[in-house]
Design an enzyme around this catalytic site. Structure first.
Site, short mmCIF file in Angstrom:
data_model
loop_
_atom_site.label_atom_id
_atom_site.label_comp_id
_atom_site.label_asym_id
_atom_site.label_seq_id
_atom_site.Cartn_x
_atom_site.Cartn_y
_atom_site.Cartn_z
N SER A 11 1.00 -1.10 -0.02
CA SER A 11 0.01 -0.10 0.01
C SER A 11 0.80 1.29 -0.12
O SER A 11 0.59 2.22 0.66
CB SER A 11 -0.87 0.05 1.14
OG SER A 11 -2.24 0.56 0.75
N SER A 12 1.85 1.31 -0.77
CA SER A 12 2.72 2.57 -1.24
C SER A 12 1.73 3.77 -1.55
O SER A 12 1.84 4.87 -1.23
CB SER A 12 3.74 2.47 -2.21
OG SER A 12 3.38 2.21 -3.24
N ASP A 54 -6.72 0.03 3.61
CA ASP A 54 -4.95 0.56 3.40
C ASP A 54 -5.03 1.84 4.35
O ASP A 54 -4.13 2.28 5.04
CB ASP A 54 -4.92 0.89 2.13
CG ASP A 54 -4.96 -0.61 1.30
OD1 ASP A 54 -4.82 -1.60 1.78
OD2 ASP A 54 -5.02 -0.40 -0.01
#
Length: 540
Positions: A184-185, A236
């Site tokens: 989840s950058s 996220d």
């Protein structure tokens, strides 16, 4: 962890670093970022905003069906240093850096070029006398688009119709979350950029009437990420914002957003391994992520019809809401929804109920239904169906696998609750002897999740299947994909004493890791423990 809590704003580095974990040299990274910011912009930063990546231990692709998940923040993160930029009075708005609310954005990674952009006022379609904002955000995988998405959300939330203008800002970005890894950058980047623009415009200060809570930041970040083309369910962002050290979070979305820490048993270490298949969720969304969202929603409506439940003509009922209506769950007016033990019982029954979604006959590839068949089963007209399920999202499919998707969602939701119960029961017993047995049971739930992700939700890929198999042979108690899938990372549950040997064995066995050593290897496979969520450091 309450959604009503404030975002942590640190003014003491000792307190900050002690909250982040120990596997990375955080002090060095933060110091280097501040020094580089000063070199480039000739001033010290005012803030550094931090948002961590996240690993989801179990509960994949069920958040947008409103079922609970069990993620944790990792120590790797996105950092954005920022400071206001002085624009001399009466400066021409061209070049762009002189415009109100303009942004000069740079990145420590040399492959990312300097970006200059500014929002502009525009009348809204609904009320020509109320001004909104325009900021061009192409739905492309470019780092600055995630920054713009965070900025636009702050503009729309805090500056629409206001006489106050956003402050021009200089910012410098760095990150240690691998892009396209399933950690989840993108969400971390959106959370960090949202935090940056909130902080620089004074929206995190205790005295502000518009102070942003953790819950508000999660919701803003969810909406912001949609602006780059991804319909996120919220897991996220919630994990990046609301996580606490040493625990995974049980995050629920129905009947309201809640996050409850769940301690992992003693001796449990998480090892993340990148398959080296880059998972570009935004670009592949029509065939993958967004398609799964539509399949679960349509499956929920058709299942509700089979169960003779009332569904509004324009309602996008979720699989979680189908379950709730079936058992006459009370929400609102003092009702908090089902207790976890009752939810587990109901989920076990839903595993049987979804059998009605199996198409009749043998002409359907892997239990898929055509669009025309879905429309007929939904009870809607073609026009109504398109408006409710297809007008707001791009999908690309000829067959929609409603049965497989619903089967995965309900079985995965049950595994999440079983995982959490094992963790809580172990914490309550404080028995080291039972802890080892519990780790084995947790690992099996992770393995079952991987099987379901691969076979029913079809969000795995050959490399992920191979890597999880290698991990189990190398000593992992459980191994599964994490994140949206179709590439990215696996997460493995490994006994603490075996971590070094495990990493060595996987590195020697997984073919794409051949020739990787030192820092290059540590970038693709590394151990982590649950870390703290998003925060801001304010310089004196």
């Amino acid at each position: 962890m309450s959604a009503q809590e404030s975002i942590p704003v640190y003014t003491n580095l000792t307190d900050l670093y002690s909250s982040l974990g120990t596997s990375l040299n955080h002090a060095e990274r933060w110091s280097n970022l501040a020094e580089e910011f000063e070199k480039r912009f000739k001033k010290k930063p005012t803030y550094i905003a931090r948002a961590p990546g996240r690993v989801n231990l179990i509960g994949e692709h069920i958040d947008y069906a409103l079922f609970g998940v069990l993620p944790a923040a990792v120590e790797r993160d996105i950092l954005i240093a920022c400071a206001p930029r002085d624009v001399p009075p009466n400066s021409p708005v061209e070049p762009a850096e002189n415009a109100p609310g303009s942004v000069i954005a740079e990145n420590l990674q040399p492959k990312y070029t300097r970006q200059v952009f500014a929002p502009r006022r525009k009348p809204t379609e609904e009320e020509v006398h109320v001004e909104g904002w325009h900021l061009e955000i192409p739905q492309e995988l470019r780092w600055e688009n995630y920054v713009k998405a965070g900025y636009y959300g702050v503009l729309e939330e805090h500056f629409t119709g206001a006489t106050q203008l956003p402050i021009p800002v200089d910012l410098l970005v760095t990150g240690s979350v691998p892009a396209g890894s399933g950690l989840s950058s993108s969400a971390a980047m959106v959370v960090a950029s949202t935090l940056t623009f909130l902080a620089i415009n004074g929206k995190l200060e205790a005295s502000s009437d518009e102070k942003v809570t953790k819950g508000k930041l999660v919701k803003m970040s969810m909406e912001n990420e949609k602006r780059v083309g991804v319909n996120s369910g919220g897991m996220d962002q919630a994990a990046s914002v609301m996580s606490v050290p040493s625990s995974v979070l049980y995050i629920t979305f129905y009947p309201s957003l809640t996050a409850s820490p769940t301690p992992l048993p003693a001796g449990a270490v998480l090892v993340l391994a990148h398959s080296l298949v880059v998972a570009d969720k935004a670009l592949t969304a029509p065939k993958n992520y967004n398609l799964r969202v539509v399949e679960t929603l349509v499956g929920a409506r058709i299942l509700a019809r089979h169960l003779k439940l009332t569904v509004g003509a324009t309602e996008k009922i979720t699989l979680r809401e189908v379950l709730g209506r079936l058992v006459e769950e009370v929400v609102g007016d003092g009702g908090d929804g089902l207790a976890e033990d009752m939810l587990m019982e109901a989920l076990a029954k839903m595993g049987e109920a979804v059998e009605v979604l199996k198409p009749v006959g043998t002409t359907h590839a892997e239990w898929g239904a055509t669009k025309e068949e879905m429309v007929e089963m939904s009870g809607l007209s073609a026009e109504e169906f398109h408006k409710v399920y297809l007008s707001w999202v791009d999908v690309d499919a000829t067959h929609f696998k409603l049965y497989k998707r619903a089967k995965h969602v309900y079985s995965e939701a049950l595994r999440v609750l079983q995982f959490r119960k094992l963790c809580l029961d172990t914490a309550a017993s404080s028995s080291l002897s039972s802890s080892a047995d519990v780790l084995t049971q947790l690992g099996q739930l992770m393995n079952d999740s991987q099987t379901s992700c691969a076979a029913d939700f079809q969000c795995s890929c050959p490399e992920l299947d191979q890597l999880t198999g290698i991990a189990r042979e190398a000593g992992a108690l459980g191994s599964r994909l994490t994140g949206a899938g179709w590439g990215g990372c696996t997460v493995s549950l490994v006994p603490e004493a075996q971590v070094d040997a495990f990493i060595k064995k996987v590195a020697e066995t997984y073919p794409p890791y051949k020739g990787l050593e030192g820092e290059a290897l540590s970038e693709v496979i590394f151990a982590t423990r649950p870390s703290v969520g998003a925060c801001v450091y304010k310089f004196d």
